[in-house]
Structure formats: C-alpha cells, structure tokens
Design an enzyme around this catalytic site. Structure first.
Site, PDB file in Angstrom:
ATOM      1  N   LYS A 190      28.934  18.362  44.132  1.00  0.00           N
ATOM      2  CA  LYS A 190      29.865  19.481  43.724  1.00  0.00           C
ATOM      3  C   LYS A 190      29.344  20.763  43.768  1.00  0.00           C
ATOM      4  O   LYS A 190      29.923  21.616  43.861  1.00  0.00           O
ATOM      5  CB  LYS A 190      29.755  19.016  42.079  1.00  0.00           C
ATOM      6  N   ARG A 191      28.069  21.043  43.975  1.00  0.00           N
ATOM      7  CA  ARG A 191      27.262  22.117  44.253  1.00  0.00           C
ATOM      8  C   ARG A 191      27.708  22.669  45.518  1.00  0.00           C
ATOM      9  O   ARG A 191      27.904  23.794  45.751  1.00  0.00           O
ATOM     10  CB  ARG A 191      25.932  22.087  44.131  1.00  0.00           C
TER      11      ARG A 191
END
Ligand code: GLU
Ligand code: ZN
Length: 473
Positions: free
Chosen positions: A255-256
């Site tokens: 997700k980062r």
C-alpha cells in the site's frame, strides 16, 4: 473436543487493502469454506496513530464487496470478541499479569541509549544483535530504584535458552529455529501499548483460530509467537506463510508504494468475481482454466497447491478475468454495473437496450458512456478510420443506403440486400461504411441489434450526413 477449522484475516486499518492483502484474505476465507469451517475477521488497530475509522470502514466494505463474509468479527460479535484489538485492553492486561506472575515476562528499564551501545558492541564482535538480558534478574530493589528515578519499563518475554523450535509451515514445510538466536523480546511498550506479536498470537489462540495464512514477511515472528503461546499454555495455530505478491518490476506490491488498491480497482469498474478468479490462480495451481462462479471458488482451493515462489501481478491476466466476469453477469447485474456510467434513461427502455447491446463490447463502465451518445444523442464527427471508411464508400453509397432504407426498413438482412442490389457492395465493403456512418466508429456492438435500437429518424439523418460530408470533399 475437536475444533472446527478456523481461519482469520487480521488487517491493520492503516490504509486501503491492496491485491496482496486481498489474496491473503481470500485464501484464508476459501480454506475455511472448503473445510466447512469458520472465517474470522479481526481488526488490528492498536496503533492509534496510524489507524483510522475511515480506513476500517473502507476495508470492511472492500472485503464485503469481494464476497468475503466473516462468521465472527466487526458487526458479528460473539463470546470470543470484541474483534477490534483497541477494545481488548482488559484481556491483554490480564495476560500480561499472568506472564509476569509466572516468570515468563519481566519489566525492562534499559534506555534506548543503553540498548544501542549493547547492539554496537555485539555487532563489533560479529554477533547478531539481541537484548543482552540486563534486566532479567532485576530484583524488587532494583526495580524500585528505577521506578523511583521515574523510569517506565517495557515488558519483555523471557525466552527459554537452549531449545530448538520446530514446526511445519503450511506452505513452506519444516522450519527450525534455536531459542538462543532469539533475544528477549518486548511484549508491551513503555507507554503501555501492546506490541503486535503479543496481541496477534494471543488473539488467534483466544479466538479459536486453527490455521493462520499470512504474508511471508511474518515468518520470522512465528517462533516468538509460538514461544509466547506455549508459556501461556494456549494452543498455537498452524501457520502458513504466503509468498509475497510482486509487481512486474519484482518489487513487492504494497500500500505504501501506491499499488492498485481494491478500492481503486472497484472504482475503475472491475467486478469482484474477476478479482477473485484472478487471485485464485495467483500462486495457487490447479484451478480450472475456465470461469469459476464466486460461490464455487472454495471447491477449487487447496492449501497444498499454494506455491512458494513469489507471485507476479499481471494486469493482462486480470483483464482476461474481467472479460469473463462481464460475460457471466446476468442482465440485472449488468445494468447495476453499467448504470452509474450512463446518462439518465431517455425513456422507452432505451437504457435496457443499451445495456443489452454493450454487454459484450465493454470491459469497464467508462467505455459505455460514449455509446450513450451514439444511441441517444448527437454523433460526434467521425474521425480516423471511420472517416476513411466514409470517404472510401463515397456519397453514392450513402444515397443508395438511404433509398434502401425507405424500401426495406432498418432490418439489417433486408437492408443489406437492398444496398447490395444498388451498389454491388457486399460483406465488409458494405458493413464498414454503414457502421461508420451510423456510429462514427469502426468497432462496437453487432450492427443488426444496433440498427434495431436506433430510431428510424436517427438512421436517416446519419446516412444523410454521411452523404453530405463525403460529397463535399
Ligand atoms: N495486522 C497484521 C498485518 O496486517 C496481521 C499479520 C498476520 O496476519 O498475522 O500485517
Ligand atoms: Zn533492560
């Protein structure tokens, strides 16, 4: 008493779920469903700074959308709940006390600086850095002195020395760790916040989880978690660590790094069945070649067919399953899916007609919007290939087509017969310019149903416009 096979998904609500999370969740869900077991959802939200209510809501919505209904979890509380770790403080406190009382844990007052010095010394000696055990045997007096100086301790687990820890990973097979390689680890931070290892392992045991599937990045945590549960006299689940999902560049999807989140894919119009069918084949062998209805997915899942190699995300395969998913939508579901992208119904069931025409021609709702103009609005001026088609046919062709229309009407076989009789054109030479005049494009739904859906006046005026435009040149 034999326990029902129970799996869980334990997301931290610190972002949107990405495909890697979705695969972990789906596999855990399918493992439970395949065995007639239970699937639990637990929210790991002890990190109050990074967790948010909005992320939690979005994650729950994404999981429901994907069809992963939980038997216990948020909104489905039972005796083993609450299912949000932020609400389980009393349970954690009780187990911390027990560990300390029984000598499995002790307060450690070492400062960050002291620990950093120890780490440097160990590294200089070529040893792996680990807690040197400074506070292991601190007596009541030693503690009192630290407390009097206002120091707040962390709570550390006392790792038993000289043991070999062996267990079978459900995916990776036999694993072996030596306790001497594991330093006494922190269970509770100095500010009282419980750490991940502790809540995660304790909750799995207290919630009756028998099988944990999670990302490979957690493999190194497993020996510590097993030690902890052993000290508490609780049964440890079997753990299976799934290889990471990596992008085309080989780097993990996370997700980062802004990898496609489920929410994004959903907003782009991907169907949940497409995602699930794709994930079923991602690092899991032996699924049938063809489409599997979501309700039948569990029948095609087996843990021993999960691979150990990193799984590669490949959007072209996801698109393939999207095409299949669209093909397998029923008409009502198709209307729900395309509807929001279409203009308001101009009446007389026009929208239903549009949905019927387009369902085999679009992969995403956004692609449907221009067709609404083709059918119910003004045709944008043809360009590119479509324009070339018009000019190749020339004004005589469209004059003949108009005459044919008055005679034969918009029924395609009859109309084509008339046009052929007048122009000598047939096949693609006949259909391509006709399509270009009627739609301004070279692709799209079948011409017959399209003609049937267009108002007669619209057909007339588009043929006339084509005649005028090509005559002018
Ligand atoms: N909350 C953890 C994570 O999202 C769960 C890890 C696990 O499944 O044990 O990484
Ligand atoms: Zn210490």
């Amino acid at each position: 008493m034999s326990r029902a096979l129970t799996t869980r998904f334990a997301p931290s609500p610190t972002g949107r779920l990405h495909l890697g999370n979705a695969r972990t969740a789906l596999f855990a869900f399918l493992l439970a469903r395949a065995a007639g077991g239970r699937f639990v959802l637990r929210v790991e939200d002890t990190d109050s700074e990074r967790s948010s209510e909005a992320f939690l809501e979005a994650q729950l919505a994404d999981l429901r959308w994907l069809g992963l209904d939980w038997d216990a979890g948020p909104g489905r509380e039972d005796a083993a709940g609450p299912y949000r770790q932020s609400q389980r403080g009393a349970i954690y406190a009780e187990h911390y006390d027990r560990l300390e009382r029984e000598g499995h844990a002790y307060p450690c007052y070492c400062s960050q600086e002291t620990l950093a010095v120890a780490r440097r010394t160990q590294l200089a000696r070529g040893e792996p850095p680990r807690y040197p055990g400074t506070c292991r045997e601190l007596g009541a007096l030693g503690r009192a002195a630290h407390e009097a100086a206002g120091r707040r301790p962390v709570l550390r687990f006392r790792v038993p020395p000289g043991q070999s820890l062996e267990f079978d990973d459900l995916v990776r097979g036999p694993q072996r760790f030596a306790t001497d390689d594991i330093g006494d680890f922190v269970l509770r931070r100095a500010d009282g916040v419980p750490v991940f290892f502790f809540c995660n392992a304790l909750d799995d045991a207290l919630m009756g989880v028998t099988h944990v599937l999670r990302g490979e990045d957690h493999l190194a945590n497993t020996p510590r978690q097993r030690l902890l549960l052993e000290a508490l006299g609780l049964e440890a689940p079997a753990y299976g660590h799934l290889p990471l999902l990596v992008g085309a560049d080989g780097a993990p999807l996370s997700k980062r790094r802004g990898a496609a989140s489920l929410g994004e894919l959903r907003e782009r119009g991907y169907l949940p069945g497409a995602i699930a069918n794709y994930l079923l084949r991602l690092g899991h062998a032996g699924a049938p070649d063809g489409w599997v209805e979501p309700a039948a997915l569990a029948g095609h899942f087996a843990l021993d067919r999960v691979g150990r190699a990193p799984a590669h995300f490949d959007e072209s395969q996801l698109l393939h399953w999207q095409r299949e998913a669209v093909k397998h939508l029923d008409e009502a579901a198709c209307a729900d899916w395309l509807g929001p992208a279409l203009p308001p119904d101009p009446g007389a069931g026009a929208r239903a007609t549009l949905v019927r025409l387009l369902r085999h021609n679009v992969l995403f709702p956004l692609e449907a919007a221009p067709w609404a103009a083709v059918l119910f609005g003004d045709l944008p001026a043809p360009s590119g290939d479509a324009e070339a088609q018009l000019h190749e046919a020339g004004p005589g062709f469209f004059a003949a087509a108009r005459a044919a229309l008055e005679l034969a009407g918009p029924d395609l076989p009859a109309l084509a017969r008339e046009i052929r009789a007048r122009t000598g054109r047939r096949g693609a030479d006949l259909y391509r310019p006709l399509r270009a005049a009627l739609t301004g494009r070279c692709d799209g739904p079948e011409l017959g149903p399209l003609l049937a859906a267009l108002p007669l006046d619209t057909i007339r005026s588009r043929l006339e416009a084509a005649e005028v435009a090509t005559g002018r040149a």
